[in-house]
Design a protein around this motif. Structure first.
Motif, PDB file in Angstrom:
ATOM      1  N   CYS A 110      55.748  41.954  28.193  1.00 37.35           N
ATOM      2  CA  CYS A 110      54.365  41.578  28.493  1.00 37.35           C
ATOM      3  C   CYS A 110      53.396  42.754  28.448  1.00 37.35           C
ATOM      4  O   CYS A 110      52.226  42.601  28.806  1.00 37.35           O
ATOM      5  CB  CYS A 110      54.301  40.898  29.859  1.00 37.35           C
ATOM      6  SG  CYS A 110      55.257  39.367  29.949  1.00 37.35           S
ATOM      7  N   GLU A 121      53.139  45.359  30.353  1.00 41.65           N
ATOM      8  CA  GLU A 121      52.667  45.668  31.699  1.00 41.65           C
ATOM      9  C   GLU A 121      53.347  46.951  32.165  1.00 41.65           C
ATOM     10  O   GLU A 121      54.451  46.934  32.716  1.00 41.65           O
ATOM     11  CB  GLU A 121      52.973  44.510  32.657  1.00 41.65           C
ATOM     12  CG  GLU A 121      52.238  43.227  32.329  1.00 41.65           C
ATOM     13  CD  GLU A 121      50.780  43.267  32.740  1.00 41.65           C
ATOM     14  OE1 GLU A 121      50.381  44.203  33.472  1.00 41.65           O
ATOM     15  OE2 GLU A 121      50.029  42.357  32.324  1.00 41.65           O
ATOM     16  N   GLU A 134      61.451  38.643  22.316  1.00 42.67           N
ATOM     17  CA  GLU A 134      61.051  39.905  21.689  1.00 42.67           C
ATOM     18  C   GLU A 134      61.432  39.936  20.218  1.00 42.67           C
ATOM     19  O   GLU A 134      60.732  40.541  19.393  1.00 42.67           O
ATOM     20  CB  GLU A 134      61.707  41.073  22.437  1.00 42.67           C
ATOM     21  CG  GLU A 134      61.337  42.443  21.936  1.00 42.67           C
ATOM     22  CD  GLU A 134      59.971  42.934  22.415  1.00 42.67           C
ATOM     23  OE1 GLU A 134      59.670  44.126  22.217  1.00 42.67           O
ATOM     24  OE2 GLU A 134      59.209  42.128  22.979  1.00 42.67           O
ATOM     25  N   THR A 167      60.380  42.065  31.716  1.00 45.71           N
ATOM     26  CA  THR A 167      59.045  41.473  31.816  1.00 45.71           C
ATOM     27  C   THR A 167      57.978  42.514  31.500  1.00 45.71           C
ATOM     28  O   THR A 167      57.037  42.256  30.738  1.00 45.71           O
ATOM     29  CB  THR A 167      58.808  40.915  33.231  1.00 45.71           C
ATOM     30  OG1 THR A 167      59.775  39.894  33.516  1.00 45.71           O
ATOM     31  CG2 THR A 167      57.410  40.328  33.358  1.00 45.71           C
ATOM     32  N   ALA A 220      63.413  37.060  27.686  1.00 46.80           N
ATOM     33  CA  ALA A 220      62.534  38.096  27.140  1.00 46.80           C
ATOM     34  C   ALA A 220      63.141  38.744  25.914  1.00 46.80           C
ATOM     35  O   ALA A 220      62.435  39.026  24.924  1.00 46.80           O
ATOM     36  CB  ALA A 220      62.241  39.148  28.210  1.00 46.80           C
ATOM     37  N   ARG A 275      58.680  37.776  18.362  1.00 45.85           N
ATOM     38  CA  ARG A 275      57.309  37.838  18.872  1.00 45.85           C
ATOM     39  C   ARG A 275      56.256  37.844  17.762  1.00 45.85           C
ATOM     40  O   ARG A 275      55.105  37.460  17.988  1.00 45.85           O
ATOM     41  CB  ARG A 275      57.123  39.044  19.798  1.00 45.85           C
ATOM     42  CG  ARG A 275      57.222  40.385  19.166  1.00 45.85           C
ATOM     43  CD  ARG A 275      57.082  41.508  20.205  1.00 45.85           C
ATOM     44  NE  ARG A 275      55.764  41.514  20.833  1.00 45.85           N
ATOM     45  CZ  ARG A 275      55.546  41.598  22.153  1.00 45.85           C
ATOM     46  NH1 ARG A 275      56.568  41.678  22.981  1.00 45.85           N
ATOM     47  NH2 ARG A 275      54.320  41.612  22.636  1.00 45.85           N
ATOM     48  N   ARG A 330      54.659  34.886  27.540  1.00 46.79           N
ATOM     49  CA  ARG A 330      54.261  35.894  28.522  1.00 46.79           C
ATOM     50  C   ARG A 330      53.971  35.248  29.871  1.00 46.79           C
ATOM     51  O   ARG A 330      54.365  35.772  30.922  1.00 46.79           O
ATOM     52  CB  ARG A 330      53.022  36.644  28.023  1.00 46.79           C
ATOM     53  CG  ARG A 330      53.291  37.662  26.920  1.00 46.79           C
ATOM     54  CD  ARG A 330      51.996  38.122  26.272  1.00 46.79           C
ATOM     55  NE  ARG A 330      51.018  38.570  27.256  1.00 46.79           N
ATOM     56  CZ  ARG A 330      50.811  39.843  27.597  1.00 46.79           C
ATOM     57  NH1 ARG A 330      51.523  40.795  27.009  1.00 46.79           N
ATOM     58  NH2 ARG A 330      49.905  40.163  28.484  1.00 46.79           N
ATOM     59  N   GLU A 331      53.281  34.127  29.861  1.00 48.67           N
ATOM     60  CA  GLU A 331      52.976  33.427  31.111  1.00 48.67           C
ATOM     61  C   GLU A 331      54.249  32.986  31.816  1.00 48.67           C
ATOM     62  O   GLU A 331      54.349  33.073  33.048  1.00 48.67           O
ATOM     63  CB  GLU A 331      52.082  32.211  30.830  1.00 48.67           C
ATOM     64  CG  GLU A 331      50.668  32.570  30.397  1.00 48.67           C
ATOM     65  CD  GLU A 331      49.896  33.281  31.501  1.00 48.67           C
ATOM     66  OE1 GLU A 331      49.816  32.732  32.611  1.00 48.67           O
ATOM     67  OE2 GLU A 331      49.391  34.389  31.245  1.00 48.67           O
TER      68      GLU A 331
END
Length: 480
Positions: A218, A220, A159, A214, A155, A162, A173-174
């Protein structure tokens, strides 16, 4: 003498057996996530590039360490695997993954400092190759370590690129959400169907780092909140009050894994620092949480690793599987420490507390000076332990001291005045607990001496004198 205890002390230190219901941190839900915003913000990357271009030390020595690493070369080619195995009894191939992830990170970081597009292109090619190939992680219990360590690292590399035109952000992301994150999240909930104390703190901390990374990568928010709340209140040994169960009257916070061995204690400190830094860059202050408890634990491990004597409260851990084999293990004292052992973890921690927060942290700064300039994966041996941290802290985390800055972060990664609240709803700590009228960390020589403690006055690398004593009367610090 005990100043404060996080959990019971007596015949043993015990941790509950239930799974914590995790609450939402106050004030976090509406705050937008910042990109780049894992270990490095845009301001961090701009600072590194400007300092290296200006020939400022120790940035130049840190950058020289990066460019000399074989992983940081634009000729690196990925070798993606559909299934990665880690653990005895399996066809282990996880070394391929960690070498490629570190190559992606190092190339991406080199691009941001040098501006040379070839390094960004290489990082993108590596990350796209893995996101288009990897489907699952398998193995013994070590598969959880693979998910946590290489998940947070993937990640962080992703990043940094990105916004690159060729980077497949959706596929990355998946990969994070469906391959790395599920194992880490499951470990925090079920701990591989073992009793909670079966696993030392670093197991939880790898998972927390992956879950947090994550969530940020992502976008989230609920996943970010999950990691933050576990750090504060999780039942496992990696939550901050279980990893640092006792704070002594001298201000040192006992790191429970010091009763195991030095290498894993250093790993745990590095992982907790990584979690704190990623959270800080999203406006969430875990560095200052619980009266800067992490600083107290880091000071303890730094002093011990430098050869100092530290107290240790005997604790007994239950071990085994739920409904299966069970036993117990007692750690009665801190393990033997080798002053020559280090990991590339200290620059990030030292610079946060001394430069952002204006707190003295003498043992941590001495440890940072001793390990400077910090390298990364490939600089600390070929085995997996040398790839547990992304490293290069001398380049990435050295910063100018912000005069009078004591407080919590904002989502733009800049400190706010004391008494503010970060996005995570954590009250900023104006200072660490005083001991005898002094700040928490004033348990050794001053910071200027700490930064210059390694190898006498300084250390020479790449022909540059990296660390030197500065005139404290001008408010300067070595390494600025």
């Amino acid at each position: 003498m005990l100043k404060a205890t996080g959990i019971g002390v007596g015949a043993g230190i015990g941790i509950g057996t239930g799974v914590t219901g995790l609450a939402t941190p106050a004030g976090a839900a509406g705050a937008p996530l910042v990109h780049p915003g894992l270990l490095h913000t845009r301001a961090d990357l701009d600072r590194m590039a400007a300092k290296v271009k200006a020939g400022a030390r120790p940035y130049t020595a840190g950058f020289a360490k990066l460019t000399a690493n074989r992983h940081a070369q634009s000729g690196w080619r990925a070798d993606p695997q559909a299934v990665v195995y880690r653990g005895s009894g399996t066809p282990e191939n996880y070394r391929i993954l960690y070498n490629d992830v570190h190559a992606a990170y190092q190339n991406a970081l080199r691009f941001h400092v040098s501006g040379e597009e070839a390094y960004a292109d290489t990082a993108v090619a590596i990350l796209n190759a893995w996101s288009g190939t990897l489907t699952r992680l398998e193995g013994s219990a070590d598969r959880f370590l693979a998910a946590g360590l290489y998940g947070y690292q993937f990640a962080n590399a992703a990043e940094l690129v990105r916004d690159h035109g060729d980077f497949d952000l959706g596929r990355a992301r998946e990969l994070m959400l469906h391959v790395f994150h599920p194992l880490s999240d499951d470990f925090l909930s079920r701990h591989n169907n073992a009793v909670l104390t079966n696993y030392w703190p670093n197991w939880d901390l790898t998972a927390i780092a992956c879950v947090l990374a994550t969530g940020i990568f992502c976008d989230e928010r609920a996943v970010v909140e999950r990691a933050v709340e576990y750090f504060k209140h999780g039942d496992g040994m990696g939550s901050v009050r279980h990893a640092i169960p006792v704070v002594h009257a001298d201000g040192l916070g006992e790191w429970v894994e010091a009763g195991r061995d030095q290498g894993h204690a250093l790993l745990g400190v590095g992982l907790m620092g990584t979690v704190c830094e990623m959270a800080w860059n999203q406006g969430i202050d875990l560095y200052g949480y619980d009266d800067s408890r992490f600083l107290k634990g880091a000071q303890y491990v730094a002093k011990w690793s430098l050869g100092g004597d530290v107290p240790y409260t005997a604790n007994t851990r239950k071990k085994g599987a739920i409904g299966g084999w069970s036993g117990a293990e007692t750690a009665a004292r801190a393990a033997r420490a080798d002053p020559g052992m280090t990991r590339p973890i200290w620059a990030m921690i030292a610079n946060h507390y001394t430069k952002r927060r204006g707190l003295p942290a003498s043992y941590v700064t001495r440890a940072a000076a001793k390990s400077a300039p910090e390298g990364g994966g490939g600089d600390n041996g070929p085995n997996s332990g040398g790839f547990d941290q992304l490293g290069f802290g001398t380049l990435a985390f050295t910063r100018d001291r912000v005069k009078g800055a004591v407080g919590g972060p904002s989502p733009s990664a800049g400190p706010t005045p004391g008494g503010s609240r970060g996005a995570g709803g954590v009250r900023a700590q104006a200072s660490a607990s005083p001991v005898g009228g002094e700040d928490l960390a004033a348990t050794g020589s001053g910071d200027a001496a700490g930064w210059a403690a390694a190898a006498g006055i300084g250390a020479v690398a790449g022909g540059l004198l990296l660390l030197r004593r500065r005139d404290r009367g001008r408010g300067q610090r070595a390494g600025e």
